[in-house]
Scaffold this motif. Structure first.
Motif, PDB file in Angstrom:
ATOM      1  N   GLN A  17      52.555   5.345  36.161  1.00  0.00           N
ATOM      2  CA  GLN A  17      52.997   5.363  37.547  1.00  0.00           C
ATOM      3  C   GLN A  17      52.234   4.303  38.337  1.00  0.00           C
ATOM      4  OE1 GLN A  17      52.382   9.237  39.230  1.00  0.00           O
ATOM      5  NE2 GLN A  17      53.709  10.291  37.768  1.00  0.00           N
ATOM      6  N   THR A  18      52.923   3.650  39.262  1.00  0.00           N
ATOM      7  CA  THR A  18      52.235   2.767  40.196  1.00  0.00           C
ATOM      8  C   THR A  18      51.630   3.616  41.311  1.00  0.00           C
ATOM      9  OG1 THR A  18      54.153   2.452  41.638  1.00  0.00           O
ATOM     10  CG2 THR A  18      53.940   0.956  39.742  1.00  0.00           C
ATOM     11  N   ALA A  23      52.147   7.964  45.195  1.00  0.00           N
ATOM     12  CA  ALA A  23      52.056   8.300  46.619  1.00  0.00           C
ATOM     13  C   ALA A  23      53.338   8.967  47.107  1.00  0.00           C
ATOM     14  CB  ALA A  23      51.771   7.036  47.428  1.00  0.00           C
ATOM     15  N   LYS A  24      54.477   8.432  46.671  1.00  0.00           N
ATOM     16  CA  LYS A  24      55.756   8.973  47.123  1.00  0.00           C
ATOM     17  C   LYS A  24      55.955  10.396  46.624  1.00  0.00           C
ATOM     18  CE  LYS A  24      60.193   6.900  48.117  1.00  0.00           C
ATOM     19  NZ  LYS A  24      61.090   5.772  47.810  1.00  0.00           N
ATOM     20  N   HIS A  30      50.596   4.831  49.925  1.00  0.00           N
ATOM     21  CA  HIS A  30      49.930   4.241  48.761  1.00  0.00           C
ATOM     22  C   HIS A  30      48.512   3.815  49.106  1.00  0.00           C
ATOM     23  CE1 HIS A  30      51.199   0.392  50.607  1.00  0.00           C
ATOM     24  NE2 HIS A  30      50.224  -0.139  49.916  1.00  0.00           N
ATOM     25  N   VAL A  31      48.250   3.586  50.406  1.00  0.00           N
ATOM     26  CA  VAL A  31      46.887   3.268  50.848  1.00  0.00           C
ATOM     27  C   VAL A  31      45.972   4.462  50.593  1.00  0.00           C
ATOM     28  CG1 VAL A  31      45.432   2.702  52.833  1.00  0.00           C
ATOM     29  CG2 VAL A  31      47.664   1.603  52.575  1.00  0.00           C
ATOM     30  N   THR A  32      46.509   5.666  50.816  1.00  0.00           N
ATOM     31  CA  THR A  32      45.731   6.881  50.579  1.00  0.00           C
ATOM     32  C   THR A  32      45.372   7.005  49.101  1.00  0.00           C
ATOM     33  OG1 THR A  32      46.744   8.036  52.436  1.00  0.00           O
ATOM     34  CG2 THR A  32      45.754   9.398  50.725  1.00  0.00           C
ATOM     35  N   ILE A  33      46.336   6.732  48.217  1.00  0.00           N
ATOM     36  CA  ILE A  33      46.062   6.781  46.780  1.00  0.00           C
ATOM     37  C   ILE A  33      44.968   5.771  46.425  1.00  0.00           C
ATOM     38  CG2 ILE A  33      47.020   6.420  44.471  1.00  0.00           C
ATOM     39  CD1 ILE A  33      48.057   8.942  45.735  1.00  0.00           C
ATOM     40  N   THR A  40      36.765   6.281  48.272  1.00  0.00           N
ATOM     41  CA  THR A  40      36.505   6.097  49.700  1.00  0.00           C
ATOM     42  C   THR A  40      36.741   7.400  50.451  1.00  0.00           C
ATOM     43  OG1 THR A  40      37.210   3.786  49.556  1.00  0.00           O
ATOM     44  CG2 THR A  40      37.086   4.746  51.754  1.00  0.00           C
ATOM     45  N   THR A  41      37.823   8.077  50.078  1.00  0.00           N
ATOM     46  CA  THR A  41      38.119   9.421  50.588  1.00  0.00           C
ATOM     47  C   THR A  41      38.533  10.280  49.406  1.00  0.00           C
ATOM     48  OG1 THR A  41      40.448   8.877  51.020  1.00  0.00           O
ATOM     49  CG2 THR A  41      38.884   8.540  52.836  1.00  0.00           C
ATOM     50  N   SER A  42      38.693  11.567  49.623  1.00  0.00           N
ATOM     51  CA  SER A  42      39.069  12.480  48.544  1.00  0.00           C
ATOM     52  C   SER A  42      40.219  13.372  48.977  1.00  0.00           C
ATOM     53  CB  SER A  42      37.878  13.363  48.149  1.00  0.00           C
ATOM     54  OG  SER A  42      36.787  12.582  47.719  1.00  0.00           O
ATOM     55  N   PRO A  43      41.121  13.720  48.054  1.00  0.00           N
ATOM     56  CA  PRO A  43      42.209  14.643  48.390  1.00  0.00           C
ATOM     57  C   PRO A  43      41.663  16.036  48.654  1.00  0.00           C
ATOM     58  CG  PRO A  43      42.169  14.220  46.032  1.00  0.00           C
ATOM     59  CD  PRO A  43      41.169  13.293  46.644  1.00  0.00           C
TER      60      PRO A  43
END
Length: 207
Positions: A17-18, A23-24, A30-33, A40-43
């Motif tokens: 997967q890209t 992200a979708k 996709h910036v979040t992924i 940098t951040t975590s889910p």
């Protein structure tokens, strides 16, 4: 030592997967992924569970490496996104509400190619039986080409709600037709009094 971000990236690449595709499916940018994969951040919360579902692993493995997932995987159907289940009234005005965030909408993946504007409806009534049963889900793409005998969702000018029928085009004449041969009105002529909201590109049983 592996981090949360490296595990996300490892699993995503294993599934071929890209970042945009992942992200979708998760429902984030996709910036979040990218930020998750770089630590940098975590889910957190719902995003963490959605990410684990999309990547076919457990939230515990993503967080701390526990419960190692099966690495003998292959990509499933080419699912490009998840699309919102909306009401028939919303479908009738979809062009005007498409840009609004449907935060609380249940979303379903579609295994066939379709546009980002695709939405999902739950079939109501029996006018399309036996081809479509009440409760089935239909995926409607507003950007798909309208051709004769395609199944479409349309809005008649005198109705707030959309309707689901087969479109028949014969020369300059156009009609909406139910599949059910016992339905009282077999041909509904359309001559400028109807807007085709979209074409049904996939149908399946409701989950």
């Amino acid at each position: 030592m592996k981090t949360l971000g490296s595990r996300i990236k490892e699993r995503r690449k294993l599934l071929k997967q890209t970042q945009k595709e992942t992200a979708k499916l998760v429902g984030v940018s996709h910036v979040t992924i990218s930020q998750w994969e770089s630590d940098t951040t975590s889910p957190r919360g719902k995003s963490l569970y959605e990410l684990a579902r999309v990547l076919g692993c457990s939230p515990e493995w993503l967080l701390n490496g526990e419960n190692e997932p099966d690495n003998n995987v292959s990509p499933g159907p080419c699912i490009r996104g998840q699309y919102p289940l909306i009401s028939w009234v919303q479908a009738g005005t979809w062009s005007s509400i498409y840009e609004e965030p449907l935060i609380n909408a249940v979303r379903y993946p579609c295994p066939v190619a379709c546009s980002d504007k695709t939405f999902v409806l739950r079939v109501q009534g029996i006018s399309m039986e036996p081809r479509f049963s009440e409760g089935d889900l239909i995926f409607v793409d507003p950007e798909a080409e309208v051709k004769s005998k395609k199944f479409v969702v349309a809005r008649l000018d005198d109705s707030d709600e959309a309707t689901f029928k087969q479109i028949i085009i014969e020369g300059d004449l156009k009609f909406l037709r139910p599949v059910n041969p016992n339905w009282p009105e077999q041909l509904i002529p359309i001559n400028g009094n109807c807007t085709i909201v979209g074409v049904v590109v996939f149908a399946g049983v409701a989950l």
